[in-house]
Design a protein around this motif. Structure first.
Motif, short mmCIF file in Angstrom:
data_model
loop_
_atom_site.label_atom_id
_atom_site.label_comp_id
_atom_site.label_asym_id
_atom_site.label_seq_id
_atom_site.Cartn_x
_atom_site.Cartn_y
_atom_site.Cartn_z
N LYS A 131 0.87 -1.24 -0.01
CA LYS A 131 -0.25 -0.13 -0.03
C LYS A 131 0.84 1.16 -0.14
N HIS A 132 2.03 1.38 0.54
CA HIS A 132 2.76 2.43 0.77
C HIS A 132 4.16 2.65 -0.06
N PHE A 133 4.35 1.60 -0.70
CA PHE A 133 5.73 1.84 -1.48
C PHE A 133 5.40 1.44 -3.20
N PRO A 134 4.95 2.47 -3.67
CA PRO A 134 4.15 2.34 -4.96
C PRO A 134 5.43 2.04 -6.10
N SER A 135 6.57 2.11 -5.98
CA SER A 135 7.80 1.65 -6.72
C SER A 135 8.11 0.01 -6.97
N ILE A 136 7.49 -0.61 -5.91
CA ILE A 136 7.87 -1.96 -5.76
C ILE A 136 6.78 -2.94 -6.18
N PRO A 137 7.25 -3.84 -7.35
CA PRO A 137 6.05 -4.55 -7.93
C PRO A 137 5.28 -5.55 -6.85
N GLU A 188 -8.63 -7.46 -3.75
CA GLU A 188 -9.64 -6.47 -3.16
C GLU A 188 -8.92 -5.05 -3.51
N TYR A 189 -7.57 -4.99 -3.21
CA TYR A 189 -7.12 -3.48 -3.62
C TYR A 189 -7.38 -3.11 -5.12
N LEU A 244 -4.38 -0.02 -5.13
CA LEU A 244 -3.32 -0.48 -5.37
C LEU A 244 -2.57 0.45 -6.52
N ASN A 245 -1.88 1.48 -5.80
CA ASN A 245 -1.32 2.70 -6.56
C ASN A 245 -0.20 2.23 -6.80
N LYS A 246 0.21 1.71 -7.99
CA LYS A 246 1.76 1.29 -8.38
C LYS A 246 2.07 2.18 -9.42
N ILE A 247 3.36 2.40 -9.46
CA ILE A 247 3.91 3.53 -10.46
C ILE A 247 4.74 2.78 -11.52
N GLY A 248 4.55 3.06 -12.54
CA GLY A 248 5.49 2.29 -13.57
C GLY A 248 5.04 1.21 -14.36
N ARG A 249 5.53 0.71 -15.18
CA ARG A 249 5.13 -0.47 -16.00
C ARG A 249 5.35 -1.91 -15.27
#
Length: 343
Positions: free
Chosen positions: A288-294, A328-329, A335-340
């Protein structure tokens, strides 16, 4: 790897990459993200406070535990040097014997002339680090130096190595690699000694041993001054990651625990291993808090840690909970993930 290195040199000549890339690309790093997670897990497991408490003391303990890995590295590297000194002393004593044999008077000095041990001994940065960190254990506990020295000279490795009186750099290097890998690293007495000195070192030992073997395997005839003083963290982001994972897990623990409880209604809470609970808290915090980790990286890392540190069925349990939460996220757009490729 050689082709890649030539490409980098060409690009550097064309001023298309920064010069520091060459200095850092092939540099041995002691700490990886998985071990950082393990250190955070250990600190969270021992934490007895609440979200409103001052976390600075426990954060300081976390960083101290990580930094102390470097002391273990210095301790093991210094053991190699002390064994080398012990070999030199042994030769001198034999030469001074009242009834010295021909072999005693003209000993095979191949081991004491080992080029790798010479490089380690002459490295000024390493000497400074040993002094700065006050690594003097073997002066007080010299019996362990004798244990390792005797194990070496009784080994088939030593017998084969000493069949000749001269060697090239590669033979010297291969011998020291094998000595460390086959004699020093698995030595039970040394293991017990390290356990007695610092319990957390036992978790650090595989990582530190791997670091030392990498350094020995990659060492060249003229290594840079910093070669035997490897970096603990890859970069500042790794240290920040350790602190953020610790703090964000604790500061959001109440909400995270509610999510875990919601997904474990059919489980007896007392039957959930404490380590599993901590790993779930960390994994949810990371999702939830580390958007750059897949997502896949997070799940796989915590499953591997569970296999090593918890019960045989823990990884299956943790995987089931995280799988439900991720779905669910995703459905709720949380689920806010940045990048491909991060999902």
């Amino acid at each position: 790897m050689e082709l890649l290195f030539k490409i980098i040199l060409f690009l550097q000549h064309k001023n298309e990459i920064p010069k520091y890339f060459l200095k850092t690309k092939f540099f041995v790093i002691m700490l990886n993200r998985r071990h950082i997670r393990v250190k955070v897990m250990q600190t969270l497991y021992a934490f007895k406070g609440g979200e409103s408490d001052d976390l600075s003391k426990d954060q300081k303990f976390l960083l101290f535990s990580i930094d102390n890995m470097y002391n273990l590295y210095l301790l093991l590297i210094s053991l190699l040097l002390e064994v080398w000194k012990r070999a030199e002393d042994d030769l001198q004593k034999k030469q001074k014997k009242h009834l010295a044999t021909t072999e005693d008077k003209d000993p095979n000095k191949k081991f004491v002339n080992n080029q790798i041990l010479g490089l380690i001994s002459e490295n000024l940065q390493l000497k400074n680090q040993l002094e700065a960190h006050r690594i003097n254990n073997w002066e007080l506990d010299g019996e362990y130096v004798d244990i390792i020295f005797k194990a070496i000279i009784k080994s088939d490795l030593y017998s084969e190595y000493m069949k000749t009186r001269v060697s090239d750099f590669k033979e010297d290097k291969d011998f020291i690699i094998d000595v460390f890998k086959d004699i020093i690293a698995p030595n039970e007495k040394l293991y017990e000694y390290l356990e007695d000195k610092n319990l957390t070192w036992l978790d650090d030992l595989p990582t530190v041993n791997t670091t030392i073997l990498k350094l020995l395997r990659k060492v060249k005839v003229t290594p840079p001054d910093s070669y035997f003083t490897p970096k603990l963290y890859k970069d500042v982001d790794d240290k920040k990651y350790a602190i953020d994972l610790f703090r964000k897990t604790l500061l959001n623990r109440s909400h995270i625990n509610k999510e875990i409880k919601e997904k474990t209604k059919n489980w007896d809470s007392e039957r959930i291993a404490n380590v599993d609970y901590v790993l779930l808290q960390m994994a949810i915090s990371e999702l939830k808090h580390f958007p750059s980790i897949p997502v896949k990286v997070t799940i796989n890392e915590y499953l591997e840690i569970a296999k090593e540190y918890s019960t045989p069925k823990s990884s299956i349990f943790i995987n089931g909970i995280l799988d439900k939460l991720v779905k669910e996220y995703e459905a709720n757009g949380k689920l806010n993930k940045i990048g491909r490729g991060l999902l």
